[in-house]
Design an enzyme around this catalytic site. Sequence first.
Site, mmCIF file in Angstrom:
data_model
loop_
_atom_site.group_PDB
_atom_site.id
_atom_site.type_symbol
_atom_site.label_atom_id
_atom_site.label_comp_id
_atom_site.label_asym_id
_atom_site.label_seq_id
_atom_site.Cartn_x
_atom_site.Cartn_y
_atom_site.Cartn_z
ATOM 1 N N CYS A 171 3.254 -5.178 16.162
ATOM 2 C CA CYS A 171 2.657 -4.502 17.062
ATOM 3 C C CYS A 171 1.082 -4.496 17.048
ATOM 4 O O CYS A 171 0.627 -4.947 16.226
ATOM 5 C CB CYS A 171 3.030 -2.759 16.676
ATOM 6 S SG CYS A 171 4.718 -2.435 16.661
ATOM 7 N N CYS A 225 5.184 -7.099 7.911
ATOM 8 C CA CYS A 225 6.168 -6.639 9.104
ATOM 9 C C CYS A 225 6.403 -7.957 9.904
ATOM 10 O O CYS A 225 5.351 -8.473 10.327
ATOM 11 C CB CYS A 225 5.779 -5.373 9.395
ATOM 12 S SG CYS A 225 6.652 -4.484 10.893
ATOM 13 N N CYS A 240 -1.602 -2.459 14.957
ATOM 14 C CA CYS A 240 -1.115 -2.196 13.532
ATOM 15 C C CYS A 240 -1.803 -3.477 12.754
ATOM 16 O O CYS A 240 -1.610 -4.488 12.796
ATOM 17 C CB CYS A 240 0.426 -2.174 13.343
ATOM 18 S SG CYS A 240 0.847 -2.039 11.759
ATOM 19 N N CYS A 275 3.289 8.301 1.158
ATOM 20 C CA CYS A 275 3.716 7.439 2.188
ATOM 21 C C CYS A 275 3.952 6.124 1.360
ATOM 22 O O CYS A 275 2.976 5.544 0.971
ATOM 23 C CB CYS A 275 2.639 7.259 3.143
ATOM 24 S SG CYS A 275 2.789 6.002 4.440
ATOM 25 N N GLU A 322 0.905 -1.239 0.211
ATOM 26 C CA GLU A 322 -0.142 0.066 0.054
ATOM 27 C C GLU A 322 0.990 1.139 -0.019
ATOM 28 O O GLU A 322 1.971 1.262 0.418
ATOM 29 C CB GLU A 322 -0.727 -0.036 1.240
ATOM 30 C CG GLU A 322 -1.981 -1.230 1.156
ATOM 31 C CD GLU A 322 -2.720 -1.262 2.497
ATOM 32 O OE1 GLU A 322 -3.507 -2.045 2.815
ATOM 33 O OE2 GLU A 322 -2.672 -0.049 3.385
ATOM 34 N N CYS A 342 -1.632 2.671 6.625
ATOM 35 C CA CYS A 342 -1.409 1.456 5.926
ATOM 36 C C CYS A 342 -1.710 0.017 6.579
ATOM 37 O O CYS A 342 -1.522 0.197 7.686
ATOM 38 C CB CYS A 342 0.186 1.711 5.313
ATOM 39 S SG CYS A 342 0.179 2.791 4.122
#
Length: 354
Positions: free
Chosen positions: A117, A113, A120, A106, A93, A334
């Site tokens: 977290c 990832c 997120c 961005c 994204e 994102c």
Amino acid sequence: MSLQDIKSKTKEELQEWLKEWGQPAYRGGQVFRWLHQVGVESFEEMTDLPRELRQGLAERCYIASAQVSRRQVSRLDGTVKYLFRLFDGEHVECVLMEYHHGVSICISTQVGCKMGCTFCATGKSGFSRNLTASEMLAQVQAAQKDSGKRVSNIVLMGMGEPLDNYDQVLRFLRLVSCGEGLNIGMRHISLSTCGLVDKIYQLEKERLQLTLSVSLHAPNDEIRSRTMPVNQKWNVEQLLAACRSYAGATGRRISFEYAMIRGVNDSDACARELAGRLEGMLCHVNLIPVNDVTGNQYRKSTVERQKRFVSILERKGIPATVRRTLGSDIDASCGQLRRRAEEGEAIHAVVRQK
Ligand code: SAH
Ligand code: SF4
């Protein structure tokens, strides 16, 4: 023989490489400008190159690109959120925002990832792979081409942890800021990290003029470890020591990101503790009302809470602002779009296909 990623090469590397083929030095610059300034997607388009050279390049190299797979346009402020498809079918994204001072993009640095977290959307989808420098560039080029707008600022705040893909991110920074490329200066670039302390010290040595954003989100280990697993490896004290060192060495203000989560990290006591820990540091605190990611229990702090938090920080001499949220009707933070695509949910928001 696997094809070479030509758009990840610097101008100097291209010159060296083409010299080995008996090409004059200026060819490197020519090819570099075609790839970066013009943004061609095939070697055929490099019309001032000899035909044999174009053929030779096509046999040995590929040109990284990003295809618009979905586009959502905010009815509120025109923010555009792209879902790009990469050569292997992976998706990332990217968000294009217009401010009074220019157009910001961005971009993503990884597919997914590893950092996990809890607030997120990207963290929830797991990790697939790193992006190459050329795939980061391709996001900027594809968004410029699609929107007809010229990007003036870049934030590395999309999917992924940039410092977990250090070499390719550094290469991207050098390529995108090159005068013969997209020519976006380091002062117009921000890199956001969840706090990989060893890499912050490494980045400090590069002495770049970019803005380092650090996702802090809590004033102490007890709260931070609840939402950010990375805190178990490097705690708040170690992270802030690295930030102090970075700001001291580079003379650049650290921008701390602080997602305000109702009842978790938004009390007066949290604000006071945060102010105490940041005292004397060259920094700024960016408060972001947490974005409600489907499936988590977090809620935004109230507007009164946000104001009170800012006023406590400011009274103690820490500059702080609440970030304006753009594209809130299209989930323009994102990770949310890819996640939905994976879950097979239809996206009904304003999708404007050309
Ligand atoms: N991995 C890097 C950069 C990508 S995340 C980092 O963590 O800094 C970009 C920013 O969005 C980070 O500050 C991250 O903490 C924040 N973020 C992620 N999910 C969020 C949410 N649901 N609400 C508000 N901010 C969020
Ligand atoms: Fe990764 Fe950043 Fe999301 Fe954390 S906030 S999971 S580091 S992308």
